[in-house]
Design an enzyme around this catalytic site. Structure first.
Site, short mmCIF file in Angstrom:
data_model
loop_
_atom_site.label_atom_id
_atom_site.label_comp_id
_atom_site.label_asym_id
_atom_site.label_seq_id
_atom_site.Cartn_x
_atom_site.Cartn_y
_atom_site.Cartn_z
N ASP A 187 30.64 40.44 -6.00
CA ASP A 187 31.70 40.75 -5.03
C ASP A 187 31.14 40.75 -3.62
O ASP A 187 31.46 41.61 -2.81
CB ASP A 187 32.33 42.10 -5.36
CG ASP A 187 33.71 42.27 -4.70
OD1 ASP A 187 34.34 41.23 -4.37
OD2 ASP A 187 34.15 43.41 -4.50
N GLY A 425 33.16 65.58 41.06
CA GLY A 425 33.01 64.21 41.51
C GLY A 425 34.34 63.65 41.97
O GLY A 425 35.36 64.36 42.02
N ASP A 533 23.49 54.01 38.93
CA ASP A 533 23.65 55.22 39.74
C ASP A 533 22.52 56.20 39.44
O ASP A 533 22.75 57.39 39.23
CB ASP A 533 25.01 55.86 39.46
CG ASP A 533 25.40 56.89 40.52
OD1 ASP A 533 24.88 56.80 41.65
OD2 ASP A 533 26.21 57.78 40.22
#
EC number: 2.7.11.1
Length: 733
Positions: A187, A425, A533
């Site tokens: 299978d 932020g 960043d």
């Protein structure tokens, strides 16, 4: 659950039962299900029993955490073991109702248990426990978090022949091991090959496998998924292990081309193509790949590659696999091309939310007939390693420090108590929070998704958050326009804060810090991820120890994964061979920006002040002018005692041309890193911490305020050109 067919875990397979001696039945007949009255089943003898005296498990040893899948015969749960010797270990628990299993399915379930109990291989799913109640059967298996390899890669990743080669090589080792035990898999298809959290494969779902077949014998059942069936399975001539190598060829073809080699409009036509159609070989494949496919697609199984007594050794010698180190591969020492995006141990990111959002409940099973229970005598099983551990009275491992699982109906505030604000932020606010169930502290970043899409950040944290120096993701809640991203809490504060307040800080310590940060960045860059960043305020300590290994890179809000034009991720091999130069140039620019930020950090650690901002009176224009000139001083103050190697490294990390800067890998190979034990241990002087942090903030503020460079595009993409095209007179006659 290590079964990828989560919507329909145990599908009906078209089976025609015939006399094995004459193999009656045509391909056309294979397209229908036999009626209930026509089914003829032979019960296999039970040959496997648990050794007397071994401690058995039962359902009371496990806590249900989530539903992973559900079918007509039962469910698959994510469970946690609560008793020694493996307390707190996560498993997938496959629960089958005896009453709903036809005799044929009962035989297959018992066969699956027997096969799994015998098989111990790095690329085959492992059975840890098997037990039964009056109404149910339980299989306790590896919990594989990476999901289905092929459908996952087709949706997420661009990959190459080199990448395909890795997966096919692991698969070949797994199949070869099964064949050596006399097992035909039967299978082999994409849904039955799953990924673990590292990206290695595991073969799973042995419900159709045939046991105790040697090279002199054959099986005659018509079973499996028709597109992957070998010709001898389709025409019922009897099949052996070589049928698996045909299916292996189908998988290889599908992975390399994205389509199946033989697929008609229905089952009957597909079977006819398998038996008679000529294979259309795509010419974009390498000669080595084409050669291997032709050797696998031999309709006469005795001529097929892998059919001889040597088995997989024939396949391993193929030129296609010439670059594979088979010993390293078996030891899992070769890096997979793709790592799944999973986080904590009980992450179910790759499982259908239709199931994982449900409340896990194991309903009582209806008792089956007496004969069914007799069929499953000897079903109970305990993995030998677990029996040995229990005999040694191994102590339980510590409880996993992960939050309780939650459904999509549970809100963040139901699970956590919010405390003070840590930071604010442009698009988010970060707060300390406490998990109500465990009283453990975390940080939560609350993002306004109307201002920024955090999906890339979350995916990167899922995929790479298990790196020891990347902030660990714990949970994600999506509620309206707010997304709550729960991570580990950084108790040690910012890196630069700690260094500048430290009573004693030397050049040797600075080298250790840069090594830890840079090896993390190098790992990301090697996977096509750029942070973009990497200012010092995004590099923090997880605790108060000050140990470089407690450093974490945080805030991946601007991070990017290298993607193709169609949005799919690209493996490193794909990037190296097929990505356009301008894309690689942009990627190199972003990587160069990361190195520049690390250069700023290194300069500040060594000098005690920043390179481009001199004081609070500096304007953004002045700071940008200094950055653009690429000029900074390496004389006076600490620079009089700092090593020449340090000055060389700083100069090469802060080079004004991003494409001439060192790469992260080159930084790690620099002598200032590799020979840090010889560096000075004298104390470095520094300015007041507030002045330095103010100058650093001014530097990055100036960078963020600068206007972006215009993006040049082809003339034909301009609005004016498009308008002119619309006005062109038609030349059609």
């Amino acid at each position: 659950m290590p079964l990828a067919q989560l919507v329909n875990l145990w599908p009906e397979v078209a089976v025609v039962h015939e006399d094995p001696e004459n193999g009656h039945g045509s391909p056309e007949e294979g397209g229908r299900h036999t009626s209930k009255d026509e089914v003829v089943v032979k019960e296999f003898p039970i040959t496997h029993h648990v050794k007397e005296g071994s401690e058995k498990a039962d359902q009371s040893d496990f806590v249900l955490l989530k539903v992973l899948g559900q079918g007509s015969f039962g469910k698959v749960f994510l469970v946690r073991k609560i008793t020694p010797p493996d307390a707190n270990q996560l498993y997938a628990m496959k629960v089958l109702k005896k009453a709903t299993l036809k005799v044929r399915d009962r035989v297959r379930t018992k066969m699956e248990r027997d096969i799994l109990a015998d098989v111990h291989h790095p690329f085959v799913v492992r059975l840890h426990y098997a037990f039964q109640t009056e109404g149910k059967l339980y299989l306790i298996l590896d919990f594989l978090r990476g999901g289905d390899l092929f459908t996952r890669l087709s949706k997420e990743v661009m990959f190459t022949e080199e990448d395909v080669k890795f997966y096919l090589a692991e698969l070949a080792l797994g199949l070869d091991h099964l064949h050596s035990l006399g097992i035909i898999y039967r299978d082999l298809k994409p849904e039955n090959i799953l990924l673990d959290e590292e990206g290695h494969i595991k073969l799973t779902d042995f419900g159709l496998s045939k046991e105790a077949i040697d090279h002199e014998k054959k099986a005659y059942s018509f079973c499996g998924t028709v597109e992957y069936m070998a010709p001898e399975v389709v025409n019922r001539q009897g099949h052996s292990h070589s049928a698996d190598w045909w299916s292996y060829g189908v998988l290889m073809f599908e992975m390399l081309t994205g389509s199946l080699p033989f697929q008609g409009k229905d089952r009957k036509e597909t079977m006819t193509l398998i038996l008679k159609a000529k294979l259309g070989m795509p010419q974009f494949l390498s000669n080595e790949a084409q050669s291997l496919l032709r050797a696998l697609f031999k309709r006469n199984p005795t001529n097929r590659l892998g059919s001889a007594m040597e088995g997989a050794e024939e396949i391993k010698r193929q030129p296609f696999f010439s670059t594979i180190d088979w010993n390293k591969l078996f030891r899992r020492e070769m890096s997979p091309p793709f790592k799944p995006a999973v986080t904590q141990a009980d992450d179910t990111y790759y499982f259908d939310t239709e199931f994982t959002s449900r409340t896990p409940k194991d309903s009582p099973g209806i008792p089956p007939s007496a004969g069914a229970h007799q069929l499953f005598r000897g079903f109970s099983f305990v993995a030998p390693a677990l029996v040995e551990e229990d005999a040694k009275k191994t102590s339980s491992p510590p409880v996993l420090s992960v939050p309780k699982t939650h459904s999509k109906n549970i809100l963040f505030m139901d699970v956590y108590t919010v405390r003070e604000t840590i930071g604010v932020g442009s698009y988010s606010v970060c707060k300390r929070c406490v998990h109500k169930g465990t009283n453990m502290e975390y940080a939560v970043k609350v993002i306004d998704k109307t201002k920024r899409d955090p999906s890339e950040e979350i995916e990167i944290l899922r995929r790479y958050g298990q790196h020891p120096n990347i902030i660990a993701l714990k949970d994600v809640y999506k509620e309206g326009n707010s997304i709550y991203v729960v991570t580990e809490l950084m108790r040690g504060g910012e890196l630069l804060d700690r260094i500048l307040r430290q009573k004693f800080f030397s050049e040797r310590e600075a080298s250790s810090v840069l090594f830890t940060v840079c090896k993390t960045v190098e790992n990301l860059h090697s996977q096509g991820v750029v942070h973009r960043d990497l200012k010092p305020s995004n590099i923090l300590y997880v605790d108060e120890s000050g140990d470089p290994e407690s450093i974490r890179i945080c805030d991946f809000g601007f991070a990017k994964q290298l993607r193709a034009d169609n949005g799919l991720l690209m493996t490193p091999c794909y990037t190296a061979n097929f990505v356009a130069p301008e894309v690689l140039k942009r990627q190199g620019y972003d990587e160069g920006c990361d190195i520049w930020s690390l250069g700023i950090l290194l300069y500040t650690m060594l000098a005690g002040y920043t390179p481009f901002a001199n004081g609070l009176g500096d304007t953004p224009e002045e700071i940008l002018a200094r950055i653009g000139s690429g000029k900074f001083t390496l004389r006076g103050g600490n620079w009089n005692t700092v090593s020449a190697a340090a000055k060389d490294l700083v100069s090469r990390m802060l080079h004004v041309d991003p494409h001439k800067r060192l790469t992260a890998k080159q930084v790690l190979q620099h002598e200032w890193i590799t020979k840090r034990d010889a560096l000075p241990q004298s104390q470095l002087n520094r300015q007041d911490v507030h002045l330095v942090k103010g100058a650093m903030a001014a530097t990055y503020s100036a960078l963020n305020s600068s206007k972006p460079t215009p993006l040049l595009q082809p003339i034909k993409s301009s609005i004016l050109a498009q308008r002119r095209v619309k006005k062109l007179p038609s030349t059609t006659l």
